[in-house]
Design an enzyme around this catalytic site. Structure first.
Site, short mmCIF file in Angstrom:
data_model
loop_
_atom_site.label_atom_id
_atom_site.label_comp_id
_atom_site.label_asym_id
_atom_site.label_seq_id
_atom_site.Cartn_x
_atom_site.Cartn_y
_atom_site.Cartn_z
N GLU A 310 0.76 -1.20 -0.09
CA GLU A 310 0.06 0.03 -0.25
C GLU A 310 0.82 1.22 -0.01
O GLU A 310 0.48 2.29 -0.67
CB GLU A 310 -0.87 0.05 1.06
N ARG A 314 0.47 3.81 -3.19
CA ARG A 314 -0.26 5.17 -2.92
C ARG A 314 0.79 6.22 -2.67
O ARG A 314 0.51 7.46 -3.46
CB ARG A 314 -0.99 4.96 -1.57
N ASP A 443 -5.01 -9.89 -8.03
CA ASP A 443 -5.21 -9.27 -9.27
C ASP A 443 -4.06 -8.50 -9.72
O ASP A 443 -3.72 -8.65 -10.96
CB ASP A 443 -6.42 -8.26 -8.66
N GLU A 584 -13.08 -0.42 -9.71
CA GLU A 584 -12.55 -1.51 -10.79
C GLU A 584 -13.34 -1.30 -11.90
O GLU A 584 -12.97 -1.41 -12.85
CB GLU A 584 -12.40 -2.72 -10.10
#
Length: 694
Positions: A310, A314, A443, A584
């Site tokens: 993360e 980010r 993913d 998404e």
């Protein structure tokens, strides 16, 4: 006397025995109550993680693995399920590629099962007949376009104008590309896509457009203005009620301290929103954010453990994008400083990093709930774009070396049936649990394989991506439902689970981008079969995810949805029905619009934008909150404005209603947090260091 004393002794013993029996019953009741509370927590509490499935949600999903065999519906028409009609599909007419036949329930239960399904279908039909209030149609609001002297100016096409060195600290002038050779990942092939699409028939231009980019149609511009105002409301509420915090609680008007970054106040929303503010031309808001990053963003004071994944997507990704867009070296320096703090997590025999790291001490570890102390595929596989670019702009090869060591490990690891499992032991380089998913836990690993090829022409990454997608097809994970909806199933211990996550809905855009850049479309032996097949898969998946939205009361999609004889594209369990402002589905709408020009994707995106405004708005002029149950006519909000709502959802919506040359897909590649990074060798905003290795 002896008899009386004996009687008293016996009576005392009986009383003591009765008391002990009562105590046992009380203890049993207490234990059962505690057990029921635990089960209730596992069953009802939703998982609010932003990118991975963790905590109680993960425990909940593991219960069926331990005690129950998942029920799998029989294939349609009693035949093996194939992707009929997809040209060149490996399974068509070839016995060795037939999708494994799902297990059938015991024969004696068929009648009861059909009665149950009939009842469920009847209930669903009654629910679908209820009238849903049409989302409000908005007029384009007036928005502030005031600029400051420190913000670069833009011409009519949105091109950045040259600035004096004093206007922005550390800025670099941008020159036109010199002797740029055709990038191996970018092709214009008409026969693989709908004819007449202007996206593939435009003249080349010298500089990518980074803001501006208005559509010539007035109605489209009005819709884009609505999205811009949604961004401004989100930002203004964060500034007013949670400045410096990671996220906003829009209902209670305070910071969100239970986010993935914990109590550390490192302004996740500020860094995540920087490029969205910049692209939307919200110059005053951008300048305030930029000044905070320059003066107050300090990772040396953070003592808490943070997610390597993360933090990379980010913070590192967001800072790198701003360096590319502006040339402001402050962003590059901040990204470099932070990325070096992540490096101790990579000190494993395989190079696969640990999931968590203390930015203060450098100590790292994996999640306690992860299988056998494993690292997660979607986390360690989602570092390549940022680390490669960081090495190229700083001249420090360490970051590039780290991600290519991960690549080598994953290339050599034994892959049963060609599939990548979601958990890998970082010391032994072995898969530790048989679970395959295009959604949570898997993913973005596949996303970054393809995008490494788009970013820098990485042939090895493209080959791994193509092999992985072929394995999904051959093993029956890409399949049609009984009603004809195409979806990507999960696999647990070689058994198909007919479930798809909202997270997996990015795959519509993934397959489309993969088709658009397919290397088989060029060269002496051109072959469009795979590109055509993948484009049809992209269209089918995007349509299915749209169906998951419009089959709810709110017209917003659930966290997960399932397929069976009784239901299609609907959530079943309470912890699957929430919506946390995820991007998404809209991401796939955006990419499909850019690559096909089909108006329906803009229509679908506008429908989603109106639904968000109607159901997620925390009061007039307020921020935006997730929903606890998308199937409720009056859904309860969860009081969290996720930072990725500003970074991804609103950015994709804004670009959906912009001209195609704004953040052009031929010049930019989005990281998994929707921070666009420049394509190497084509985009003059790449800004490589003179000391960077090739």
């Amino acid at each position: 006397m002896i008899r009386i004393s004996t009687l008293r002794t016996l009576t005392g013993r009986m009383n003591l025995r009765n008391r002990r029996t009562k105590e046992k019953y009380c203890l049993f009741v207490i234990l059962m109550s505690f057990f029921m509370i635990c089960v209730g927590m596992v069953y009802f509490l939703p998982d609010l993680r932003a990118k991975t499935t963790t905590g109680v949600h993960d425990a909940y999903q593991k219960i069926p693995e331990l005690f129950l065999a998942p029920h799998l519906p029989p294939p349609p028409h009693g035949a093996e399920l194939r992707l009929n009609g997809l040209e060149g599909y490996p399974g068509s007419g070839s016995p060795q590629h037939v999708v494994p036949r799902p297990m059938l329930p015991p024969r004696g239960r068929d009648e009861d099962r059909e009665k149950l399904y009939a009842k469920i279908r009847q209930d669903l039909e009654q629910e679908d007949q209820r009238v849903l209030a049409k989302p409000r149609i908005f007029d384009g609001p007036s928005t502030s376009t005031t600029t400051t002297t420190k913000i670069p100016q833009v011409d009519g096409r949105g091109h950045l104008q040259r600035m004096s060195p004093s206007s922005v600290s550390g800025s670099h002038h941008i020159s036109s590309p010199r002797n740029v050779h055709p990038h191996p990942a970018l092709h214009t092939v008409e026969h693989a896509f709908p004819a007449g699409n202007s996206y593939f028939h435009r003249s080349n231009f010298t500089k990518p457009v980074v803001f501006g980019g208005e559509d010539p149609n007035g109605a489209v511009r009005s819709k884009r203005n609505v999205i811009r105002q949604m961004m401004k409301d989100s930002w203004d509420n964060y500034v007013t009620h949670a400045w410096g915090e990671n996220e906003l609680r829009p209902l209670t008007h305070k910071g969100h301290s239970a986010s993935i970054f914990g109590p550390s106040k490192i302004g996740a929303t500020i860094v995540d929103a920087l490029d969205t503010l910049y692209i939307m031309g919200l110059h005053e808001e951008y300048q305030v954010a930029r000044d905070w990053v320059a003066k107050d963003l300090n990772f040396d004071t953070v003592r808490a453990e943070v997610s390597v994944f993360e933090t990379n997507i980010r913070f590192v990704g967001g800072l790198l994008t701003m360096f590319a867009l502006t040339g402001d070296v402050m962003y590059k320096d901040k990204a470099y400083h932070l990325a070096k703090k992540l490096l101790p997590a990579f000190e494993t025999p395989t190079g696969i990093p640990m999931a968590l790291i203390s930015l203060g001490s450098g100590a790292s570890k994996n999640y306690g709930w992860a299988s056998s102390g494993s690292s997660i595929l979607s986390e360690f596989g989602t570092l390549h774009l940022e680390f490669l670019y960081l090495s190229d702009i700083t001249g420090d090869p360490i970051f590039k070396e780290k991600v290519f060591k991960i690549r080598e490990t994953m290339k050599q690891i034994e892959k049963p049936k060609g599939l990548y499992f979601n958990y890998v032991h970082p010391r032994m380089a072995k898969f530790t649990q048989n679970h395959v998913s295009m959604g949570a836990l898997g993913d973005s690993f596949y996303e970054y394989l393809l995008k490494a090829y788009v970013q820098a022409g990485d042939i090895e990454a493209r080959e791994m991506y193509d092999a992985a997608m072929e394995a999904f097809e051959k093993n029956g994970l890409i399949r049609y439902s009984k009603g004809g909806l195409l979806y990507i199933a999960e696999m647990r211990y070689d058994r198909i689970e007919s479930k798809m996550d909202h997270l997996a809905c990015f795959a519509g855009g993934l397959f489309a981008l993969g088709a658009h850049t397919d290397p088989n479309l060029v060269g002496p032996e051109k072959n469009s079969a795979r590109a055509n097949r993948h484009m049809k898969i992209a269209e089918g998946i995007t349509n299915t995810c749209h169906e998951s939205y419009i089959r709810t009361q709110t017209r917003l999609g659930p966290e997960s949805f399932r397929f069976s004889d009784a239901i299609e594209a609907r959530a079943q369990r309470p912890n699957e029905k929430y919506y946390i402002l995820r991007p998404e589905v809209i991401e796939s709408y955006f990419i499909m619009w850019r690559l096909t020009g089909d108006q329906k994707y803009r229509d679908w995106g506008w429908d989603s934008a109106q639904a968000i405004e109607q159901h997620c708005k925390a009061g007039p002029g307020g921020g935006y909150s997730g929903l606890r149950n998308v199937y409720s006519k009056d859904p309860q909000q969860d009081d969290v404005q996720q930072s990725f709502f500003l970074a991804e959802t609103l950015k994709y919506l804004y670009l959906l209603f912009s001209s195609n040359d704004l953040i052009d897909l031929d010049y930019w590649v989005f990281n998994t947090e929707a921070h666009p990074l420049p394509v190497k060798g084509l985009n003059p905003y790449y800004r490589p260091s003179p000391n960077a290795s090739s």
